[in-house]
Design an enzyme around this catalytic site. Structure first.
Site, PDB file in Angstrom:
ATOM      1  N   GLY A 123      28.988  41.016  54.138  1.00  0.00           N
ATOM      2  CA  GLY A 123      29.443  41.577  52.733  1.00  0.00           C
ATOM      3  C   GLY A 123      28.730  40.778  51.893  1.00  0.00           C
ATOM      4  N   CYS A 126      30.543  37.794  44.487  1.00  0.00           N
ATOM      5  CA  CYS A 126      30.108  37.655  43.104  1.00  0.00           C
ATOM      6  C   CYS A 126      28.901  36.583  43.215  1.00  0.00           C
ATOM      7  CB  CYS A 126      31.388  36.958  42.195  1.00  0.00           C
ATOM      8  SG  CYS A 126      31.979  37.819  40.979  1.00  0.00           S
ATOM      9  N   PHE A 127      28.913  35.736  43.940  1.00  0.00           N
ATOM     10  CA  PHE A 127      27.760  34.688  43.884  1.00  0.00           C
ATOM     11  C   PHE A 127      27.409  34.245  45.215  1.00  0.00           C
ATOM     12  CE2 PHE A 127      30.854  31.624  45.352  1.00  0.00           C
ATOM     13  CZ  PHE A 127      32.145  31.840  44.216  1.00  0.00           C
ATOM     14  N   GLY A 128      27.555  35.086  46.306  1.00  0.00           N
ATOM     15  CA  GLY A 128      26.858  35.113  47.521  1.00  0.00           C
ATOM     16  C   GLY A 128      26.841  36.338  48.235  1.00  0.00           C
ATOM     17  N   VAL A 129      26.136  36.011  49.475  1.00  0.00           N
ATOM     18  CA  VAL A 129      26.073  37.121  50.328  1.00  0.00           C
ATOM     19  C   VAL A 129      26.460  36.524  51.515  1.00  0.00           C
ATOM     20  CG1 VAL A 129      24.389  38.817  49.667  1.00  0.00           C
ATOM     21  CG2 VAL A 129      23.569  36.599  50.735  1.00  0.00           C
ATOM     22  N   LYS A 148      28.007  32.012  54.189  1.00  0.00           N
ATOM     23  CA  LYS A 148      27.905  32.432  52.578  1.00  0.00           C
ATOM     24  C   LYS A 148      26.643  31.589  52.023  1.00  0.00           C
ATOM     25  CE  LYS A 148      31.384  33.412  49.836  1.00  0.00           C
ATOM     26  NZ  LYS A 148      32.668  33.018  48.872  1.00  0.00           N
ATOM     27  N   ASP A 245      43.333  34.656  43.220  1.00  0.00           N
ATOM     28  CA  ASP A 245      42.748  35.590  43.433  1.00  0.00           C
ATOM     29  C   ASP A 245      43.164  36.184  44.736  1.00  0.00           C
ATOM     30  OD1 ASP A 245      41.081  37.838  43.326  1.00  0.00           O
ATOM     31  OD2 ASP A 245      39.275  36.526  43.877  1.00  0.00           O
ATOM     32  N   ARG A 249      41.806  41.905  49.676  1.00  0.00           N
ATOM     33  CA  ARG A 249      40.513  41.803  49.940  1.00  0.00           C
ATOM     34  C   ARG A 249      40.160  40.278  50.260  1.00  0.00           C
ATOM     35  NH1 ARG A 249      41.380  42.440  44.543  1.00  0.00           N
ATOM     36  NH2 ARG A 249      41.252  40.878  43.398  1.00  0.00           N
ATOM     37  N   ASN A 250      40.687  39.504  49.925  1.00  0.00           N
ATOM     38  CA  ASN A 250      40.734  38.142  50.171  1.00  0.00           C
ATOM     39  C   ASN A 250      41.405  37.553  51.132  1.00  0.00           C
ATOM     40  OD1 ASN A 250      38.783  37.954  48.340  1.00  0.00           O
ATOM     41  ND2 ASN A 250      40.144  37.491  46.796  1.00  0.00           N
ATOM     42  N   ASP A 263      38.183  33.179  50.080  1.00  0.00           N
ATOM     43  CA  ASP A 263      37.741  33.417  48.739  1.00  0.00           C
ATOM     44  C   ASP A 263      38.365  32.285  47.936  1.00  0.00           C
ATOM     45  OD1 ASP A 263      36.306  34.011  46.856  1.00  0.00           O
ATOM     46  OD2 ASP A 263      36.771  36.184  46.915  1.00  0.00           O
TER      47      ASP A 263
HETATM   48  P1  ATP Z   1      34.060  37.362  45.446  1.00  0.00           P
HETATM   49  O1  ATP Z   1      32.925  37.642  44.537  1.00  0.00           O
HETATM   50  O2  ATP Z   1      35.269  36.908  44.610  1.00  0.00           O
HETATM   51  O3  ATP Z   1      33.591  36.027  46.136  1.00  0.00           O
HETATM   52  P2  ATP Z   1      34.215  38.593  47.899  1.00  0.00           P
HETATM   53  O4  ATP Z   1      35.517  37.941  48.382  1.00  0.00           O
HETATM   54  O5  ATP Z   1      34.151  40.131  48.133  1.00  0.00           O
HETATM   55  O6  ATP Z   1      34.327  38.319  46.304  1.00  0.00           O
HETATM   56  P3  ATP Z   1      32.658  36.795  49.506  1.00  0.00           P
HETATM   57  O7  ATP Z   1      33.714  35.584  49.742  1.00  0.00           O
HETATM   58  O8  ATP Z   1      31.365  36.438  49.136  1.00  0.00           O
HETATM   59  O9  ATP Z   1      33.059  37.826  48.335  1.00  0.00           O
HETATM   60  O10 ATP Z   1      32.654  37.852  50.930  1.00  0.00           O
HETATM   61  C1  ATP Z   1      31.991  39.116  50.690  1.00  0.00           C
HETATM   62  C2  ATP Z   1      32.626  39.855  52.159  1.00  0.00           C
HETATM   63  O11 ATP Z   1      32.129  39.302  53.238  1.00  0.00           O
HETATM   64  C3  ATP Z   1      34.141  39.981  51.903  1.00  0.00           C
HETATM   65  O12 ATP Z   1      34.471  40.898  51.592  1.00  0.00           O
HETATM   66  C4  ATP Z   1      34.295  39.758  53.707  1.00  0.00           C
HETATM   67  O13 ATP Z   1      34.459  41.402  54.152  1.00  0.00           O
HETATM   68  C5  ATP Z   1      33.127  39.253  54.262  1.00  0.00           C
HETATM   69  N1  ATP Z   1      33.436  37.677  54.519  1.00  0.00           N
HETATM   70  C6  ATP Z   1      33.507  36.795  54.030  1.00  0.00           C
HETATM   71  N2  ATP Z   1      33.681  35.536  54.463  1.00  0.00           N
HETATM   72  C7  ATP Z   1      33.866  36.075  55.644  1.00  0.00           C
HETATM   73  C8  ATP Z   1      34.135  35.325  56.999  1.00  0.00           C
HETATM   74  N3  ATP Z   1      34.482  34.133  57.122  1.00  0.00           N
HETATM   75  N4  ATP Z   1      34.325  36.182  57.954  1.00  0.00           N
HETATM   76  C9  ATP Z   1      34.204  37.438  58.036  1.00  0.00           C
HETATM   77  N5  ATP Z   1      33.774  38.026  57.155  1.00  0.00           N
HETATM   78  C10 ATP Z   1      33.426  37.459  56.072  1.00  0.00           C
END
Ligand code: ATP
Length: 533
Positions: A123, A126-129, A148, A245, A249-250, A263
């Site tokens: 996924g 905001c600031f990472g993949v 991330k 937050d 979703r988090n 998150d």
């Molecule tokens: P934000 O922009 O506020 O950071 P976000 O929670 O969508 O929002 P990320 O924390 O970068 O952004 O996570 C992006 C997606 O990656 C999440 O929606 C989640 O589905 C997946 N993800 C993040 N961390 C993990 C993890 N530790 N294990 C599995 N999937 C994860």
């Protein structure tokens, strides 16, 4: 010289002199990765990447300063607590069971770039993949992880994003709780990467909104998640942190029965006697989840996290619906304060649990329960478990077979019809009370009498929104509630993202006002909750 730091020094240096747009060209076209590489860069080279002579002079000046003060000003190390990379690698004995490097204060583990191999994209935020990954420990064992990576745009990472990313790291590296996502370490590479515990089942929101044939989550499971969440939040609160937050979703699913709070990009330490964090300037916030004081004054506290807990509970029992769908963000504060409106009770949610949510939504932060108190309230509101003792086939009744496990959502000893969920079919409905016997509690939370309000009474019941004060009586529905299923939702990147989507037709709503993901900015105290321009 610290080559491990990669090119972060360059980014910071260029940012400081407003030349961040040259970060990529310098890195990629001129191959500069260390300050001394500039000794070989000629003015013509800088001309070649479009840097004017005045800008070149600024750069030369900044480089001079950077070189003289480099050692004492290593900002990455400062932010992350003064660790030294070489102290942090730990080598487990090759034959020992899989043990992850333990924290020694400061950063948990600095991970060499080559030790992490990235795979499938999970996924993006905001600031990472985020990618699935495999981390090879020095002893040769492999650990599945989530990686991330800081997003790097054409002009390199933006200052705020880099700052938020590092803030998230510095917060997470000090946390250790069974329901808080664990940070394993940081790769000081290009790009900067956080190596985290993998939650293989993804976000709770994605699970809640998964289409058939994925079965819905049973009510008892949702209650379990709420208890885990309250515990994790009590832990964060005790460490003087506010999450800001909280939303499904988090919450990530580490296993079918385990959630982890994730998150930490918006997490902040609480300050002052009142234990609040007040935003210093306009920054994006998740409007529909926020407490009134956060929307009005940018004020966050454990009590505003408790408000968000109530909204998260509502999401869980609504199958991942978007709170306040169809209500323009700038009207939400008005609906909450002037109209005293609250999100309505979802059909799956018992009145006892809904009463708990209403306490989380008390207008005055001081009237909301604390997270540790909520843990007790959840125990009291826990839906009892029963077992079907005869087949139920009556028209209109919840179908069940002898032996089916039944979670009782509403029911009282003196009512003939109860409402519950069949644990075999996951269907919810009313059934004759005589068809079910309460299971022996056997250590489970169902040790108290079933709720004493009958479903019919409960549907008409008006809950107080004032929590402990018990003054206000009004509860009504957001205007668009009745039509919400017809509202075309703006999906941005996936199910959960719709909650952040830009509301169409909001007066004055522009990219600048609402932020990239449709967040709004709170107004100063007393001001209207409208975008400022
Ligand atoms: P934000 O922009 O506020 O950071 P976000 O929670 O969508 O929002 P990320 O924390 O970068 O952004 O996570 C992006 C997606 O990656 C999440 O929606 C989640 O589905 C997946 N993800 C993040 N961390 C993990 C993890 N530790 N294990 C599995 N999937 C994860």
């Amino acid at each position: 010289m610290l080559p491990e730091v990669g090119s972060l020094w360059l980014l910071r240096l260029l940012r400081d002199i407003q030349l961040a747009q040259f970060y990529r060209p310098i890195l990629e076209e001129l191959n500069v990765t260390r300050p001394e590489h500039f000794d070989f860069v000629r003015p013509e080279d800088l001309d070649g990447i479009g840097m004017g002579r005045p800008a070149q002079r600024r750069l030369a000046e900044a480089l001079k300063k950077h070189r003289s003060g480099f050692k004492s000003k290593n900002w990455v190390y400062k932010i992350l607590g003064g660790f030294a990379p070489e102290q942090k690698e730990t080598t487990p004995a090759p034959d020992s069971p899989l043990t992850l490097p333990e924290p020694e204060g400061g950063l948990k583990c600095l991970i060499p770039d080559g030790a992490v191999c990235r795979g499938e994209l999970l996924g993006s935020g905001c600031f990472g993949v985020v990618h699935r990954g495999l981390w090879t420990l020095p002893g040769g064992q492999s650990v599945p992880v989530a990686v991330k990576s800081l997003r790097v745009g054409p002009e390199g990472p933006v200052g705020t994003e880099l700052g938020d990313f590092l803030r998230e790291v510095s917060i997470m590296m000090n946390l250790e709780h069974p329901h808080v996502l664990r940070l394993h370490g940081l790769v000081l590479g290009q790009p900067l990467q956080m190596v985290m515990e993998l939650a293989p089942l993804g976000s709770l929101h994605a699970r809640l909104t998964a289409p058939p044939p994925t079965p819905p989550l049973p009510v008892a499971r949702l209650c379990l998640f709420l208890r885990q969440l309250a515990g994790a939040m009590a832990y964060l609160g005790a460490r003087g942190l506010v999450h800001r937050d909280l939303a499904t979703r988090n919450l990530l699913l580490a296993s079918p029965r385990t959630i982890k709070v994730a998150d930490f990009g918006l997490v902040r330490p609480l300050r002052g006697a009142r234990g609040r964090y007040v935003m210093g300037g306009p920054r994006p916030i998740p409007y529909a989840w926020c407490a009134p004081e956060s929307l009005r004054q940018g004020a966050f506290s454990s009590a505003s996290d408790v408000w968000m807990f109530g909204v998260t509970l509502w999401e869980m029992f609504s199958g991942g619906e978007e709170p306040w769908a169809g209500v323009p963000p700038y009207l939400i504060l008005q609906r909450l304060e002037q109209d005293r409106a609250r999100l309505p009770r979802p059909p799956l949610c018992s009145r006892a649990l809904y009463a708990l949510a209403l306490r989380c939504w008390a207008p005055h932060p001081a009237d909301r329960p604390s997270f540790s108190y909520l843990e007790g309230l959840l125990q009291e509101a826990w839906p009892p478990e029963g077992r079907c003792v005869r087949d139920v086939t009556e028209p209109g009744a919840l179908r069940m077979q002898t032996g089916d496990p039944i979670t009782i959502i509403e029911g009282s000893p003196d009512s003939a019809a109860w409402k519950g969920q069949n644990g075999r079919t996951f269907k919810v409905g009313s059934f004759p009370a005589s068809a079910v016997t309460l299971a022996d509690a056997g250590g489970s939370p169902a040790t108290r009498p079933v709720h004493r309000v009958s479903p019919a009474q409960g549907e008409r019941h008006q809950e107080s929104v004032d929590g402990d004060r018990g003054k206000a009586k009004l509860r009504d529905l957001p205007p668009a509630w009745g039509q919400r299923r017809n509202v075309p939702l703006q999906r941005m990147k996936g199910g959960a993202e719709r909650a952040w989507s830009h509301p169409p037709g909001v007066p004055g709503s522009t990219q600048g006002h609402w932020g990239r993901r449709g967040f709004c900015h709170p107004e100063p105290q007393g001001g209207p909750a409208l975008p400022s321009e």
